[in-house]
Design a protein around this motif. Structure first.
Motif, PDB file in Angstrom:
ATOM      1  N   LYS A 183      28.393   8.015 -26.861  1.00  0.00           N
ATOM      2  CA  LYS A 183      27.211   8.784 -26.445  1.00  0.00           C
ATOM      3  C   LYS A 183      26.041   8.634 -27.409  1.00  0.00           C
ATOM      4  O   LYS A 183      24.878   8.676 -27.006  1.00  0.00           O
ATOM      5  N   SER A 184      26.344   8.478 -28.692  1.00  0.00           N
ATOM      6  CA  SER A 184      25.267   8.397 -29.674  1.00  0.00           C
ATOM      7  C   SER A 184      24.492   7.090 -29.581  1.00  0.00           C
ATOM      8  O   SER A 184      23.437   6.954 -30.196  1.00  0.00           O
ATOM      9  N   ASP A 220      21.358   5.737 -23.844  1.00  0.00           N
ATOM     10  CA  ASP A 220      20.323   6.591 -23.275  1.00  0.00           C
ATOM     11  C   ASP A 220      20.339   6.331 -21.769  1.00  0.00           C
ATOM     12  O   ASP A 220      19.647   5.447 -21.274  1.00  0.00           O
ATOM     13  N   LYS A 256      18.716   9.800 -26.963  1.00  0.00           N
ATOM     14  CA  LYS A 256      20.113   9.423 -26.807  1.00  0.00           C
ATOM     15  C   LYS A 256      20.894  10.534 -26.109  1.00  0.00           C
ATOM     16  O   LYS A 256      20.601  11.715 -26.252  1.00  0.00           O
ATOM     17  N   ASN A 257      21.927  10.140 -25.383  1.00  0.00           N
ATOM     18  CA  ASN A 257      22.733  11.094 -24.619  1.00  0.00           C
ATOM     19  C   ASN A 257      23.318  12.204 -25.479  1.00  0.00           C
ATOM     20  O   ASN A 257      23.524  13.317 -25.005  1.00  0.00           O
ATOM     21  N   SER A 258      23.620  11.899 -26.742  1.00  0.00           N
ATOM     22  CA  SER A 258      24.272  12.877 -27.602  1.00  0.00           C
ATOM     23  C   SER A 258      23.408  14.108 -27.847  1.00  0.00           C
ATOM     24  O   SER A 258      23.935  15.183 -28.155  1.00  0.00           O
ATOM     25  N   ILE A 259      22.081  14.004 -27.712  1.00  0.00           N
ATOM     26  CA  ILE A 259      21.193  15.151 -27.918  1.00  0.00           C
ATOM     27  C   ILE A 259      20.339  15.434 -26.702  1.00  0.00           C
ATOM     28  O   ILE A 259      19.553  16.388 -26.697  1.00  0.00           O
TER      29      ILE A 259
END
Length: 445
Positions: free
Chosen positions: A330-331, A334, A341-344
């Motif tokens: 995930k990091s 996008d 990025k997906n992680s945030i």
């Protein structure tokens, strides 16, 4: 000479947990045999996408009949069930670059008792580490949804094998470091039918076999959203000496060069074979079915049907099965390509082109509930009601939007103030358009 007989292959591919992006971008189909998108041998020109990971374990279990020379010099037929294990890994470094690796091992398999003299038959069953391979595939930067994709791959099969085994899948347990190059083309003919092509060359790292040409073609038919049918034709043509050369030589002195004035019968290094026999070395048809269980998991079943003109007894049929999980780091990815990025990203499916804040949420400057990317009236007054396109609603047509209009039922044509109230200049309670005495004195009845 000795050959593999009908083979049963059972493949289990496992991947560590994680979330996944859109199926079309990650290729959720099983990758049995290090292929892509469910193709058993050849690969798709498509890549898995940035941050995608495929990690697996697979096992080929097969029946094999061999002629073993006993201590009395007698040829005795033995039946074995050797296994080949593989741990493949694929990693999407970017949307255009995939990194791949695989490690092979084998159990209860036989090899030539003496590599320098194949007439002495096979060894006892052995277990050991097979070949390992690494590679990188680079896709031309077409759009991910483009119907045409072109990619190149460069890789190597390393000399990590403890033994050299023969058979249709000889490259999985071999000695010598091969260097591989291939070009892939994928063409989406229709929305449900794709064509895959491969052309490649293998620089042989062992004196036993010569270099190879690779040629493959495959069709991928998306019958339903959850299952797909594939059929491939795969060919490896050795420019000279091949595993088949050894079997064809047998005890024929005319097939060997001389050693100390005599034909070196049984020595693979002295076989005279400089012909590129594309029909004899490796030519298989591989049909397969792929079933997509969800966005992460798919299974496939298929077969290798050997149509090469090989000496008998030869391998004729192999069953192949696969089970694959795909995931994303995930990091690294996008999914909605909004720069977050997906992680945030708290809104990972923002429509393309929509401006977002630093958390990935779509901006709504006028706070009317319609993101700026779709808002046709980005400065709607606070509190005003809007339609789906962010345009203010004015039910009475007085120029003041509902939600701000204190008098939402003003008759048509009446001038109003900024709050939507009809103007009454003399304050007598009668709006100007119908007031016959617009300058009535204050307080007059």
């Amino acid at each position: 000479m000795n050959r593999f007989f009908p083979t049963v292959a059972i493949v289990l591919t496992l991947v560590f947990n994680g979330s996944t992006a859109a199926f079309a971008q990650i290729g959720g189909f099983s990758n049995t045999g290090e292929g892509g998108r469910g193709l058993i041998n050849m690969q798709s020109a498509r890549t898995y996408g940035k941050g995608a990971v495929v990690f697996g374990v697979k096992s080929f279990i097969m029946e094999r009949k061999t002629l073993v020379i006993d201590n009395l010099g007698t040829a005795v037929e033995k039946k074995d069930f050797p296994s080949i294990f593989c741990v493949p890994v694929a990693f999407g470094l970017t949307d255009e670059i995939d990194l791949t690796a695989a490690l092979y091992g084998f159990h209860d398999a036989r090899h030539w008792k003496y590599d320098s003299d194949v007439t002495l038959g096979y060894s006892s069953p052995v277990t050991g580490l097979g070949a390992s391979s690494v590679g990188v595939k680079i896709r031309m930067p077409f759009a991910l949804d483009s119907p045409v994709q072109i990619a190149g791959r460069f890789g190597a099969v390393f000399d990590t094998s403890t033994e050299q085994l023969d058979g249709m899948n000889y490259r999985w347990t071999r000695k010598g470091t091969d260097i591989e190059t291939s070009f892939y083309e994928t063409l989406d003919i229709t929305s449900f039918l794709s064509l895959h092509l491969e052309q490649g060359y293998v620089l042989s790292g062992t004196e036993a076999y010569d270099d190879q040409f690779i040629g493959s073609a495959g069709l991928e038919l998306h019958i339903r959203n959850w299952w797909t049918a594939c059929c491939e034709v795969n060919n490896r043509t050795f420019l000279g000496t091949s595993p088949q050369s050894i079997f064809q030589a047998g005890n024929d002195p005319d097939r060997y060069y001389s050693l100390y004035g005599e034909p070196a019968i049984g020595n693979p290094g002295y076989i005279k074979d400089k012909d590129a026999d594309f029909k004899e070395d490796f030519l298989v048809i591989s049909p397969s079915l792929i079933f997509r269980l969800n966005g992460n998991i798919s299974i496939d079943i298929g077969a290798h049907i050997n149509i090469a003109d090989q000496v008998d007894p030869k391998e004729t049929f192999q069953l192949v099965g696969g089970f694959t999980f795909t995931t994303h780091v995930k990091s690294m990815i996008d999914t909605d390509r909004d720069g977050i990025k997906n992680s945030i990203d708290i809104e990972p499916d923002t429509p393309a082109g929509f401006p977002v804040d630093r958390r990935g949420k779509s901006l709504d400057t006028d706070r009317d509930g319609v993101p700026d990317g779709a808002d046709r009236e980005a400065d709607t007054p606070p509190g005003a009601k809007t339609d789906d396109l962010g345009v203010g609603v004015d039910s009475d047509g007085d120029g003041v939007y509902d939600g701000v209009d204190i008098e939402p039922g003003t008759p048509s044509g009446y001038p109003v103030n900024s709050s939507g109230v009809a103007l009454d200049d003399d304050g007598d309670g009668v709006p100007n358009p119908i007031d016959r005495e617009p300058d009535t004195q204050k307080g007059a009845t």
